[in-house]
Design an enzyme around this catalytic site. Structure first.
Site, PDB file in Angstrom:
ATOM      1  N   ASP A 179       0.822  -1.108  -0.128  1.00 45.03           N
ATOM      2  CA  ASP A 179      -0.004   0.031   0.108  1.00 45.03           C
ATOM      3  C   ASP A 179       0.809   1.252   0.116  1.00 45.03           C
ATOM      4  OD1 ASP A 179      -2.312   1.858   0.858  1.00 45.03           O
ATOM      5  OD2 ASP A 179      -3.250  -0.155   1.079  1.00 45.03           O
ATOM      6  N   GLU A 397     -15.551   7.083   2.337  1.00 44.72           N
ATOM      7  CA  GLU A 397     -14.325   7.060   2.037  1.00 44.72           C
ATOM      8  C   GLU A 397     -13.827   8.342   2.544  1.00 44.72           C
ATOM      9  OE1 GLU A 397     -12.827   4.969   0.334  1.00 44.72           O
ATOM     10  OE2 GLU A 397     -14.129   3.653  -0.947  1.00 44.72           O
TER      11      GLU A 397
END
Length: 463
Positions: A179, A397
């Site tokens: 990530d 989000e």
């Protein structure tokens, strides 16, 4: 995945969010963060070490928000460190927020269990109270949206990554899921991110503790969940006015929830439309929302260079290697590769000219989970948003927009991009991808079935 393939068309209607009146666009407010206070961590091992170090040093607060904290060695290490920090500093306030649904089920394809919540209660019974662990139900069902907010606030530090907390994200047993990892030291930004969850999560009747016995059923919470969703439609981070001076970068935290009047979506599109020379886009699942595809097409026509990096299908976390029992969820990497093939075929001329560069990342049996955006040399977006239709309209989000007019972070961004390319290859054209005729027989059968009833569009919207 089996339920989805057999689901009726009415599932699509469940994707429609609450409608709101669009608000007028305004300049994004920001925190003025010294460039020297923004660090890019190089790999999952550095992420794990930094997280554990910050937890061990914490004196006032720890607020962790992630999709899940897994019942495995990595998750237990982090949760054990949180309990140890509380025992060391009794005045330390510790809150962990994970997705309500994801925390109370076992892994896909595994036997039914009480999920990660069982570990939360086990460790709370062993170490005592002090680590408050909450489940956040963004929707009534996991299929229609999850908590995908990111960010670990520890005292005045914000450790931001799209990673969740388990063995593979924390590279505990050799394999890793890559990530992006950024550490920002700024009290105002940390206060805003911690304050958001305190106001909107802790105060909601829908958000319940998972580390205590007597967890209510999702069905009993449905009225509260609906009210919670309506509240999230109006929510935002509190960012006071600021001015940018020498040596500083403007950092704006943004929330994204719902299909319309979504601040994060609007900012991403606005940034893309404003690109002058170059865009770099990172996504783990090549399934771009229609508005994003449209803007990228316009940029290509106007001569802008676009680089897109996506994981190879074998680096997808749903990929099932040959020889292992196949499950329907293993179809997803092939659907994403088909999306990429169509995109590459449509833009073959731009690939040939070098204006469009599609990179496939692969490093052994490790997996790829990167997401984010760079625009020209002065804007970067850190986000957990997968840049797919599900993130665009269903999940909750967030993201950090970094505007850097003095190019103070340019060297750090360039180093991050160079490191990523070490395990990536550029596609010469759509034919460089594996021919679908060579896919495993079970994959070919399911693809024919999905395409025949046109369920691929619905699958792309929901997963």
């Amino acid at each position: 995945m089996n339920q989805l393939i057999n689901a009726p068309g009415r599932l699509a209607r469940r994707m429609l969010p609450f409608r709101r009146k669009p608000r007028a666009r305004a300049e994004l407010p920001f925190f003025a963060v010294p460039a020297a206070a923004i660090a890019v961590l190089p790999d999952p091992a550095a992420f794990r070490q930094t997280l554990l170090r910050l937890i061990a040093q914490a004196s006032r607060r720890i607020v962790i928000v992630a999709l899940y904290l897994q019942d495995d060695d990595g998750g237990r290490e982090v949760l054990g460190a949180l309990h140890a920090a509380k025992l060391r500093a009794p005045g330390l306030r510790i809150s962990v927020f994970v997705d309500w649904h994801r925390a109370q089920r076992g892994l896909i394809g595994k036997q039914k269990s009480e999920g990660n919540a069982g570990m939360y209660r086990e460790l709370a019974a062993r170490f005592g109270p002090g680590v408050d662990l909450y489940g956040v139900p963004v929707q009534n069902r996991e299929l229609f949206g999850v908590l995908h907010l990111k960010g670990f606030v520890i005292d005045d530090a914000v450790l931001y990554s799209g990673a969740s907390l388990n063995d593979v994200y924390l590279v505990r047993h050799g394999r890793y899921r890559l990530d992006r990892y950024h550490l920002l030291q700024h009290a105002g930004l940390a206060d805003a991110m911690a304050g958001f969850v305190q106001r909107h999560f802790v105060g909601s009747d829908a958000v319940r503790r998972l580390d205590l016995a007597g967890v209510p059923s999702t069905k009993s919470l449905q009225p509260a969940i609906r009210e919670f969703r309506q509240q999230l439609q109006r929510a935002s981070y509190e960012v006071p006015p600021a001015t940018l001076t020498g040596g500083e970068v403007a950092v704006t935290p943004l929330l994204g929830f719902g299909r319309s009047d979504n601040a994060l979506n609007e900012a991403l599109l606005e940034l893309l439309r404003g690109a002058r020379e170059r865009v770099l886009l990172l996504t783990p699942y090549f399934n771009l929302p229609r508005p994003v595809r449209a803007v990228l097409g316009q940029l290509l026509r106007h001569g802008c260079r676009i680089d897109i990096m996506v994981g190879d299908k074998t680096a997808n976390d749903f990929y099932i290697p040959p020889g292992q029992p196949f499950k329907t969820i293993g179809l997803l990497p092939y659907l994403y590769e088909n999306n990429l093939r169509r995109f590459a075929r449509a833009h073959r001329r731009h690939i040939d000219s070098g204006q469009l560069n599609l990179y496939l990342w692969r490093d052994g049996d490790n997996s790829y989970h990167l997401k984010g955006l760079f625009v020209d040399d002065d804007v970067a977006v850190l986000t957990g948003n997968n840049l797919n239709p599900r993130a665009w309209s269903l999940d909750l989000e967030n993201g950090l927009v970094l505007r850097d007019p003095a190019h103070l972070l340019q060297a750090k961004h360039a180093a991050e991009w160079a490191a990523l390319r070490r395990h990536a290859v550029r596609l010469s054209d759509d034919r460089a991808l594996e021919n679908p005729r060579r896919y495993p027989a079970e994959v070919r059968r399911l693809l024919r079935r999905v395409n025949r009833v046109r369920l691929d569009r619905l699958v792309n919207r929901l997963l």
